[in-house]
Design an enzyme around this catalytic site. Structure first.
Site, PDB file in Angstrom:
ATOM      1  N   SER A 172       0.810  -1.222   0.000  1.00 13.58           N
ATOM      2  CA  SER A 172       0.000   0.000   0.000  1.00 13.58           C
ATOM      3  C   SER A 172       0.840   1.267   0.000  1.00 13.58           C
ATOM      4  O   SER A 172       0.306   2.352  -0.206  1.00 13.58           O
ATOM      5  CB  SER A 172      -0.929   0.018   1.221  1.00 13.58           C
ATOM      6  OG  SER A 172      -1.857  -1.021   1.117  1.00 13.58           O
ATOM      7  N   SER A 218      -1.641   4.201   3.065  1.00 13.95           N
ATOM      8  CA  SER A 218      -2.421   4.871   2.002  1.00 13.95           C
ATOM      9  C   SER A 218      -2.649   6.353   2.304  1.00 13.95           C
ATOM     10  O   SER A 218      -2.302   7.203   1.480  1.00 13.95           O
ATOM     11  CB  SER A 218      -3.757   4.169   1.756  1.00 13.95           C
ATOM     12  OG  SER A 218      -3.613   2.788   1.713  1.00 13.95           O
ATOM     13  N   ASP A 254      -8.644  -4.605   2.869  1.00 13.77           N
ATOM     14  CA  ASP A 254      -7.324  -5.240   2.806  1.00 13.77           C
ATOM     15  C   ASP A 254      -7.028  -6.061   4.060  1.00 13.77           C
ATOM     16  O   ASP A 254      -6.584  -7.205   3.983  1.00 13.77           O
ATOM     17  CB  ASP A 254      -6.264  -4.141   2.661  1.00 13.77           C
ATOM     18  CG  ASP A 254      -4.851  -4.668   2.755  1.00 13.77           C
ATOM     19  OD1 ASP A 254      -4.416  -5.351   1.816  1.00 13.77           O
ATOM     20  OD2 ASP A 254      -4.191  -4.404   3.785  1.00 13.77           O
ATOM     21  N   ASP A 266      -5.566  -0.120  -4.554  1.00 12.47           N
ATOM     22  CA  ASP A 266      -4.110  -0.047  -4.665  1.00 12.47           C
ATOM     23  C   ASP A 266      -3.505  -1.333  -5.227  1.00 12.47           C
ATOM     24  O   ASP A 266      -2.563  -1.304  -6.009  1.00 12.47           O
ATOM     25  CB  ASP A 266      -3.469   0.333  -3.322  1.00 12.47           C
ATOM     26  CG  ASP A 266      -4.029  -0.445  -2.139  1.00 12.47           C
ATOM     27  OD1 ASP A 266      -4.927  -1.295  -2.325  1.00 12.47           O
ATOM     28  OD2 ASP A 266      -3.566  -0.196  -1.010  1.00 12.47           O
ATOM     29  N   HIS A 267      -4.075  -2.461  -4.808  1.00 14.11           N
ATOM     30  CA  HIS A 267      -3.547  -3.752  -5.259  1.00 14.11           C
ATOM     31  C   HIS A 267      -4.620  -4.799  -5.033  1.00 14.11           C
ATOM     32  O   HIS A 267      -5.585  -4.553  -4.291  1.00 14.11           O
ATOM     33  CB  HIS A 267      -2.278  -4.119  -4.474  1.00 14.11           C
ATOM     34  CG  HIS A 267      -2.496  -4.066  -2.999  1.00 14.11           C
ATOM     35  ND1 HIS A 267      -3.264  -4.983  -2.326  1.00 14.11           N
ATOM     36  CD2 HIS A 267      -2.109  -3.158  -2.065  1.00 14.11           C
ATOM     37  CE1 HIS A 267      -3.326  -4.658  -1.050  1.00 14.11           C
ATOM     38  NE2 HIS A 267      -2.643  -3.537  -0.860  1.00 14.11           N
ATOM     39  N   HIS A 313      -0.991 -10.019  -0.781  1.00 15.58           N
ATOM     40  CA  HIS A 313      -1.615  -9.233  -1.852  1.00 15.58           C
ATOM     41  C   HIS A 313      -1.567 -10.024  -3.138  1.00 15.58           C
ATOM     42  O   HIS A 313      -0.823 -10.997  -3.263  1.00 15.58           O
ATOM     43  CB  HIS A 313      -0.867  -7.915  -2.040  1.00 15.58           C
ATOM     44  CG  HIS A 313      -0.939  -7.018  -0.855  1.00 15.58           C
ATOM     45  ND1 HIS A 313      -0.115  -5.939  -0.686  1.00 15.58           N
ATOM     46  CD2 HIS A 313      -1.756  -7.042   0.226  1.00 15.58           C
ATOM     47  CE1 HIS A 313      -0.413  -5.327   0.451  1.00 15.58           C
ATOM     48  NE2 HIS A 313      -1.394  -5.987   1.033  1.00 15.58           N
TER      49      HIS A 313
END
Ligand SMILES: *[C@@H]1O[C@H](CO)[C@@H](O)[C@H](O)[C@H]1NC(C)=O
Ligand SMILES: [Zn+2]
Length: 519
Positions: free
Chosen positions: A124, A189, A346, A387-388, A463
């Protein structure tokens, strides 16, 4: 006896062969014909329903005018770890396959490539640098270019290596700026909005000291939020993380000790350093905010609670924080940049808690709806992205409207498998005592925090490296298309809102004409 043995050998040989060469039956199982559940609209059983729907979409797309206004306001919504399977599954969890989450109604979408400069799968920190500062960076670093590697304190103090966020450039145009998150406001973030650091973990001075670095040289993230080039001008900050702002001998309003070693009470300092400033720490105070220009709202000593665990009399929802932020920021004449993060999608995935991840995604969608309701598409660009990705997959041949958190089918071992599964993580199940794959029906799989199955055991699920989606609405939303590098996102937002050092819509007076000619 012999016959039995031969049969056994033949049977094993058959299984072996089947593993090597899948029959058509294996690839496309002859599932029984099933009627749609009674809660599926009967009209779906007619061709005309689908043709009419498609025609409506064609009409809408073919007649939609391009919005080439300058974006007065920009809101970036970030669903942390909100992979594409997460969006799809959350949609089903929320209302069924045929429904749309708020942001799925946005007219334009793109795919964003998330890899870090030095790693295939991102975190992140490097991604915040990309989608906020416009530069791809190294894993673990925030607001600094790829010249800086993780933990390199001297390199992060060299301002040549700074990557400035769109918030910084928006402030230069006298726009207001704000941050809303369900994580600590110093987490990776939100830190992308205002911090420059070679290590995402340096949230307080104690964290810097733990790595044998000098916080006087390499300022911690909380201090950068008060005094940094961008942080000092942020008007609205809502989220968790009080501990990073308080000395370790001071308790917050809920009796939790701070984490700082320097003895500085950053909450008091934040309020006293600013005009028209207020600190709030619970939902009632947030909802009672009057005519105030700068607000620091810290609603947890650590991250805020998951929505499913939330005490909703004490802690605001993400939507409530978003609404309050927009109301304060809208009082500025020159518009605003607001960053809103659904941070804990997340964290739920890391714990293989699929139910929580989907619920957090639905909460995120509600916050976006709140922003849509409070703003005008004519002057406000809203971008929603992640973000991912994560490793959760969505599979099986369950019937329509099947509970997304239950079973997708039965394995060739005769035992059920869940529709949602992780490639790795803490939900890994050992085989049962008889050696067969764990029987999930024996688990309390309806528990809020049930950990969904994984292929490989791992304390924290990882992730994913797959692309994430971008959704856009408002001025120049049509530029959000194609498969783009993640760091293009803030450049497009800057173009639309005429901020920053690059090419903007305001510079290019011919642009509108060109687009019209093309049409
Ligand atoms: C700062 O960084 C730039 C670019 O990475 C480098 O050229 C310069 O020498 C650095 N300055 C110092 C004082 O280290
Ligand atoms: Zn993560």
């Amino acid at each position: 006896m012999y016959t039995n043995l031969i049969l056994l050998i033949l049977a094993s040989a058959h299984i072996w062969a089947a593993r090597i060469e899948l029959s058509d039956h294996d690839m496309h199982p002859h599932l029984p014909a099933v009627a749609n559940p009674s809660d599926v609209d009967p009209a779906e059983g007619t061709s005309s329903y689908w043709i009419d729907n498609a025609q409506k979409t064609v009409q809408e797309k073919a007649t939609r005018p391009l919005n080439q206004n300058t974006a007065k306001n920009v809101i970036l919504f970030l669903g942390d770890g909100m992979s594409i399977p997460t969006i799809t599954a959350a949609r089903v969890y929320n209302g069924g396959e045929e429904t749309q989450l708020s942001f799925e109604k946005f007219p334009y979408t793109a795919l964003s490539k998330t890899y870090a400069v030095n790693r295939q799968v991102a975190d992140s920190a490097n991604t915040a640098t990309a989608y906020l500062c416009g530069v791809k960076a190294n894993y673990g670093t925030i607001g600094v270019g790829p010249e800086v590697t993780r933990y390199d304190c001297p390199a992060m103090t060299n301002t040549t290596n700074y990557a400035h966020s769109i918030a910084y450039y928006s402030q230069l145009q006298d726009k207001k700026t704000g941050i809303v998150t369900t994580a600590r406001v110093t987490h990776a973030s939100p830190a992308g909005v205002y911090a420059h650091t070679s290590n995402r973990d340096w949230e307080s001075d104690s964290n810097v000291l733990n790595d044998d670095e000098d916080p006087e040289v390499c300022a911690d993230i909380a201090t950068q939020l008060l005094e940094g080039d961008t942080g000092k001008n942020v008007n609205v900050i809502f989220g968790g993380g009080r501990a990073k702002f308080l000395p370790n001998d001071v308790e917050d309003d809920e009796g939790h000790k701070g984490d700082r070693s320097d003895g500085v009470d950053l909450i008091k300092k934040w309020v006293s350093d600013r005009d028209s400033a207020q600190y709030v720490w619970n939902r009632d105070q947030l909802l009672a905010l009057g005519d105030v220009q700068n607000v620091l709202g810290l609603f947890g000593h650590d991250h805020m609670d998951y929505n499913l665990d939330r005490d909703n009399t004490m802690d605001p929802s993400l939507a409530e924080m978003t609404e309050a932020a927009i109301k304060i920021l809208s009082t500025g004449e020159n518009g605003y940049f607001l960053f809103v993060e659904g941070a804990r999608i997340d964290m739920a995935h890391h714990g293989a808690e699929a139910r929580v991840a989907l619920d957090e995604t639905v909460e995120f969608a509600k916050a976006i709806q709140a922003a849509v309701d409070l703003t005008d598409e004519a002057d406000t660009l809203i971008v929603v992205t992640s973000d991912h990705a994560h490793t959760m997959s969505y599979s099986g041949y369950a019937s329509r409207h099947n509970d997304i958190l239950e079973f997708g089918g039965t394995g060739s071992d005769g035992r059920v498998y869940t529709t949602l599964n992780y490639a790795n993580g803490p939900g890994y199940k050992l085989n049962d005592a008889d050696g067969s794959r764990h029987d999930i029906t024996q688990d309390d799989y309806e528990a809020t925090h049930y950990r969904f199955p994984a292929v490989a055991p791992l304390g924290s699920e990882t992730h994913g490296g797959d692309d994430v989606a971008v959704f856009a609405r408002g001025p120049y939303a049509h530029l959000f298309s194609g498969t783009i590098e993640q760091n293009v996102i803030p450049h497009l937002m800057s173009y639309a809102s005429c901020v920053g050092e690059g090419y903007t819509a305001c510079m290019d007076n011919q642009n509108k004409q060109k687009v019209h000619n093309y049409i």
